[in-house]
Motif scaffolding. Structure first.
Motif, PDB file in Angstrom:
ATOM      1  N   GLU A 229     -42.484  17.648 -29.892  1.00  0.00           N
ATOM      2  CA  GLU A 229     -42.040  17.995 -28.543  1.00  0.00           C
ATOM      3  C   GLU A 229     -41.346  19.358 -28.533  1.00  0.00           C
ATOM      4  O   GLU A 229     -41.566  20.174 -27.632  1.00  0.00           O
ATOM      5  CB  GLU A 229     -41.099  16.910 -27.985  1.00  0.00           C
ATOM      6  CG  GLU A 229     -41.768  15.564 -27.739  1.00  0.00           C
ATOM      7  CD  GLU A 229     -41.980  14.715 -28.998  1.00  0.00           C
ATOM      8  OE1 GLU A 229     -42.783  13.781 -28.929  1.00  0.00           O
ATOM      9  OE2 GLU A 229     -41.344  15.008 -30.043  1.00  0.00           O
ATOM     10  N   THR A 230     -40.511  19.598 -29.555  1.00  0.00           N
ATOM     11  CA  THR A 230     -39.847  20.903 -29.657  1.00  0.00           C
ATOM     12  C   THR A 230     -40.879  22.003 -29.852  1.00  0.00           C
ATOM     13  O   THR A 230     -40.796  23.056 -29.208  1.00  0.00           O
ATOM     14  CB  THR A 230     -38.829  20.901 -30.829  1.00  0.00           C
ATOM     15  OG1 THR A 230     -37.840  19.911 -30.567  1.00  0.00           O
ATOM     16  CG2 THR A 230     -38.176  22.261 -31.000  1.00  0.00           C
ATOM     17  N   LEU A 231     -41.855  21.766 -30.701  1.00  0.00           N
ATOM     18  CA  LEU A 231     -42.893  22.767 -30.923  1.00  0.00           C
ATOM     19  C   LEU A 231     -43.682  23.016 -29.640  1.00  0.00           C
ATOM     20  O   LEU A 231     -43.985  24.164 -29.301  1.00  0.00           O
ATOM     21  CB  LEU A 231     -43.824  22.351 -32.060  1.00  0.00           C
ATOM     22  CG  LEU A 231     -44.945  23.334 -32.389  1.00  0.00           C
ATOM     23  CD1 LEU A 231     -44.398  24.729 -32.694  1.00  0.00           C
ATOM     24  CD2 LEU A 231     -45.768  22.829 -33.560  1.00  0.00           C
ATOM     25  N   SER A 232     -43.996  21.976 -28.917  1.00  0.00           N
ATOM     26  CA  SER A 232     -44.723  22.120 -27.669  1.00  0.00           C
ATOM     27  C   SER A 232     -43.924  22.974 -26.679  1.00  0.00           C
ATOM     28  O   SER A 232     -44.476  23.862 -26.021  1.00  0.00           O
ATOM     29  CB  SER A 232     -45.002  20.736 -27.069  1.00  0.00           C
ATOM     30  OG  SER A 232     -45.719  20.864 -25.870  1.00  0.00           O
ATOM     31  N   ARG A 233     -42.615  22.746 -26.604  1.00  0.00           N
ATOM     32  CA  ARG A 233     -41.748  23.520 -25.712  1.00  0.00           C
ATOM     33  C   ARG A 233     -41.726  24.997 -26.134  1.00  0.00           C
ATOM     34  O   ARG A 233     -41.835  25.892 -25.296  1.00  0.00           O
ATOM     35  CB  ARG A 233     -40.342  22.922 -25.710  1.00  0.00           C
ATOM     36  CG  ARG A 233     -39.414  23.468 -24.669  1.00  0.00           C
ATOM     37  CD  ARG A 233     -38.110  22.695 -24.541  1.00  0.00           C
ATOM     38  NE  ARG A 233     -37.393  22.540 -25.792  1.00  0.00           N
ATOM     39  CZ  ARG A 233     -37.289  21.405 -26.485  1.00  0.00           C
ATOM     40  NH1 ARG A 233     -37.863  20.302 -26.049  1.00  0.00           N
ATOM     41  NH2 ARG A 233     -36.608  21.363 -27.612  1.00  0.00           N
ATOM     42  N   ILE A 234     -41.628  25.248 -27.430  1.00  0.00           N
ATOM     43  CA  ILE A 234     -41.620  26.630 -27.941  1.00  0.00           C
ATOM     44  C   ILE A 234     -42.933  27.327 -27.608  1.00  0.00           C
ATOM     45  O   ILE A 234     -42.945  28.473 -27.150  1.00  0.00           O
ATOM     46  CB  ILE A 234     -41.373  26.643 -29.465  1.00  0.00           C
ATOM     47  CG1 ILE A 234     -39.945  26.200 -29.787  1.00  0.00           C
ATOM     48  CG2 ILE A 234     -41.641  28.028 -30.051  1.00  0.00           C
ATOM     49  CD1 ILE A 234     -39.723  25.895 -31.264  1.00  0.00           C
ATOM     50  N   ARG A 235     -44.037  26.645 -27.802  1.00  0.00           N
ATOM     51  CA  ARG A 235     -45.356  27.235 -27.523  1.00  0.00           C
ATOM     52  C   ARG A 235     -45.511  27.557 -26.041  1.00  0.00           C
ATOM     53  O   ARG A 235     -46.093  28.569 -25.681  1.00  0.00           O
ATOM     54  CB  ARG A 235     -46.465  26.296 -28.004  1.00  0.00           C
ATOM     55  CG  ARG A 235     -46.572  26.265 -29.528  1.00  0.00           C
ATOM     56  CD  ARG A 235     -47.479  25.139 -29.994  1.00  0.00           C
ATOM     57  NE  ARG A 235     -48.821  25.240 -29.452  1.00  0.00           N
ATOM     58  CZ  ARG A 235     -49.865  25.664 -30.145  1.00  0.00           C
ATOM     59  NH1 ARG A 235     -49.730  26.027 -31.394  1.00  0.00           N
ATOM     60  NH2 ARG A 235     -51.058  25.692 -29.581  1.00  0.00           N
TER      61      ARG A 235
END
Length: 194
Positions: free
Chosen positions: A182-188
């Motif tokens: 989820e954090t990676l998705s937000r960063i992307r």
């Protein structure tokens, strides 16, 4: 298969291996094909081989007490994979290694690697270079994981390993970076698309 290894080795040393030396190297390695999702190493087994990835993608990971996977190493063509501690100490591995894609590998035992180190000075030069680069990369990864934000870790990752973005899904990359998907998705979504 061996031509890929020979090109890789010759790029890492100051003067290329002779044909005779390459024949000794070839005789030390065993080809292996491994299917997607097939295990190269299971937790608890002794890592008898280190593998040079000729084709494909592999991952090395552990599973914690809560059942969560933690990726410790990813590899694609011209990368090495294996549990070094288990390979050197002949101890049971704490890791799983499996193929993320159908893969072609060249395997070497510790005994054959030591024999090549003894017989071929160029192989020793290669191993020292590989060890130095591995140590530097490990140090950078540790420093990054304890001092950088998730955004900085991802930025570093896409700059250093752009090919991995095409080969591994988001949840694998997130685990490798030590963050949630989820954090990676937000960063992307914030503009870090390749």
């Amino acid at each position: 298969m061996f031509e890929t290894l020979f090109k890789y080795l010759n790029k890492q040393i100051s003067s290329p291996f002779s044909e005779q030396e390459l024949e000794l190297v070839k005789n030390a390695f065993t080809p292996m094909k491994i299917r997607k999702r097939q295990y190269f190493l299971n937790k608890g087994d002794i890592c008898k081989y280190f593998a040079f990835i000729v084709k494909g993608a592999m991952r090395q990971y552990m599973i914690d007490d809560k059942g969560v996977e933690h990726i410790v190493h990813l590899g694609i063509e011209n990368w090495w994979i294996g549990d070094r501690e288990s390979w050197v100490m002949l101890s049971p591995s704490n890791y799983y290694i499996d193929a993320w894609e159908d893969s072609e590998l060249l395997l070497i035992t510790r005994a054959d690697a030591l024999r090549l180190l003894h017989e071929l000075p160029a192989f020793g030069e290669f191993v020292r270079s590989l060890d130095e680069r591995n140590s530097i990369a490990t140090q950078k990864r540790i420093t990054s994981s304890i001092s950088n934000t998730a955004k900085k870790r991802y930025s570093y990752f896409i700059n250093c390993y752009p090919d991995f973005l095409e080969r591994f899904p988001q949840h694998i990359i997130a685990s490798y970076l030590g963050i949630t998907k989820e954090t990676l998705s937000r960063i992307r979504k914030q503009g870090f698309q390749k």
